[in-house]
Design a protein around this motif. Structure first.
Motif, PDB file in Angstrom:
ATOM      1  N   PHE A 179       7.795  -5.496   5.268  1.00  8.68           N
ATOM      2  CA  PHE A 179       6.608  -4.640   5.295  1.00  8.68           C
ATOM      3  C   PHE A 179       6.036  -4.577   6.703  1.00  8.68           C
ATOM      4  N   ASN A 180       5.301  -3.506   6.967  1.00 10.28           N
ATOM      5  CA  ASN A 180       4.457  -3.388   8.161  1.00 10.28           C
ATOM      6  C   ASN A 180       3.011  -3.596   7.737  1.00 10.28           C
ATOM      7  N   ASP A 181       2.198  -4.157   8.645  1.00  9.95           N
ATOM      8  CA  ASP A 181       0.775  -4.324   8.340  1.00  9.95           C
ATOM      9  C   ASP A 181       0.074  -2.968   8.302  1.00  9.95           C
TER      10      ASP A 181
ATOM     11  N   THR B 157      -0.884   6.388  -0.246  1.00 11.20           N
ATOM     12  CA  THR B 157      -0.085   5.494   0.583  1.00 11.20           C
ATOM     13  C   THR B 157      -0.785   5.218   1.907  1.00 11.20           C
ATOM     14  N   ASP B 158      -0.835   3.951   2.270  1.00  5.31           N
ATOM     15  CA  ASP B 158      -1.427   3.502   3.539  1.00  5.31           C
ATOM     16  C   ASP B 158      -2.880   3.965   3.702  1.00  5.31           C
ATOM     17  N   ASN B 159      -3.640   3.946   2.584  1.00  5.67           N
ATOM     18  CA  ASN B 159      -5.053   4.356   2.664  1.00  5.67           C
ATOM     19  C   ASN B 159      -6.006   3.169   2.727  1.00  5.67           C
ATOM     20  N   GLY B 160      -5.458   1.953   2.770  1.00  4.96           N
ATOM     21  CA  GLY B 160      -6.309   0.771   2.887  1.00  4.96           C
ATOM     22  C   GLY B 160      -6.995   0.346   1.608  1.00  4.96           C
TER      23      GLY B 160
ATOM     24  N   GLU C  75      -0.050   0.107  -7.463  1.00  2.00           N
ATOM     25  CA  GLU C  75       0.460  -0.523  -6.245  1.00  2.00           C
ATOM     26  C   GLU C  75       0.691  -2.012  -6.505  1.00  2.00           C
TER      27      GLU C  75
ATOM     28  N   ASP D  55       0.857  -1.202   0.000  1.00  2.00           N
ATOM     29  CA  ASP D  55       0.000   0.000   0.000  1.00  2.00           C
ATOM     30  C   ASP D  55       0.893   1.252   0.000  1.00  2.00           C
ATOM     31  N   HIS D  56       1.622   1.381  -1.085  1.00  2.00           N
ATOM     32  CA  HIS D  56       2.627   2.447  -1.193  1.00  2.00           C
ATOM     33  C   HIS D  56       2.568   3.031  -2.597  1.00  2.00           C
TER      34      HIS D  56
END
Length: 227
Positions: free
Chosen positions: A225-227, A157-160, A166, A148-149
């Motif tokens: 990665f991070n969740d 980015t990181d918007n789910g 992506e 998610d980047h």
């Protein structure tokens, strides 16, 4: 009583005629209850059968008539009625299998369908009627594992949400567990493809608790990665 003419009063010297015995040919009726996997409304090569479905053979043009015979589909979804008198009108009445959505009804020879789960065979031919199929639709669950980047659009980015551009992450295990509407435990697993996508097909409606999807470990070769 069939095949017996009793109490025939024959007068002296009378030449009586017309004491005949009529017979009806025996005709087979066959078909299949299937999962319409490609949702094209007909039985195709990749479609699977559904076992244990009840089919009633009813005399007349609808399902409210006298039940002549009842059977259930075998493990491949096939059913048959083999000792059926030809020349009469029958209706095949399917009991909707639990957990499936009703699909298309496909009448065979001399057949027509005016209601879901029912096929009427008018004046059943002596050769019988084959190809009387009932289609059902199973559910599916699909998704993806992705990074998610979005360097080109930082707001994404990181918007789910998996936005355009992506990248998917391949080789990730995804496990599906839960209980279906019939109370059967469900435990299945798959691995994401090259695009990070996964899919579980041929699912019955879930039970009250729903299904659970669990993501496995990201392969080291894919990055950190991070969740």
């Amino acid at each position: 009583m069939n095949d017996v003419l009793s109490g025939v009063a024959l007068g002296a010297g009378v030449q009586a005629t017309g004491y005949n015995f009529g017979e009806l040919p025996i005709a087979p009726i066959t078909g299949r209850v299937y999962i319409d996997r490609d949702r094209n409304g007909s039985l195709s090569g990749g479609d699977g059968g559904i076992g244990g479905v009840t089919i009633r053979l009813v005399l007349g043009s609808n399902c409210s008539g006298t039940v002549v015979a009842t059977t259930t589909t075998d493990a491949s979804g096939n059913y048959s009625f083999n000792l059926v008198s030809a020349g009469l009108t029958y209706t095949l009445c399917q009991t909707q299998p639990l957990g499936y959505a009703d699909g298309s009804t496909n009448p065979g020879g001399s057949g027509s369908s005016g209601a879901p789960g029912a096929i009427t065979l008018s004046n059943l031919p002596g050769a019988g009627s084959a190809g009387n199929h009932f289609g059902e639709r199973a559910g599916s669950l699909a998704g993806s594992v992705y990074a998610d980047h979005s360097p080109a659009t930082p707001a994404n980015t990181d918007n789910g949400v998996r936005d355009a551009g992506e990248a998917g992450i391949a080789g990730v295990s995804v496990v599906l567990t839960g209980t279906d509407i019939a109370g059967n435990p469900v435990s299945r697993s798959t691995t994401t493809d090259a695009g990070g996508n996964y899919r579980f097909d041929d699912l019955l409606q879930s039970g009250a608790g729903g299904y659970m999807l669990a993501e496995g470990t990201i392969p080291p070769a894919a990055g950190v990665f991070n969740d």
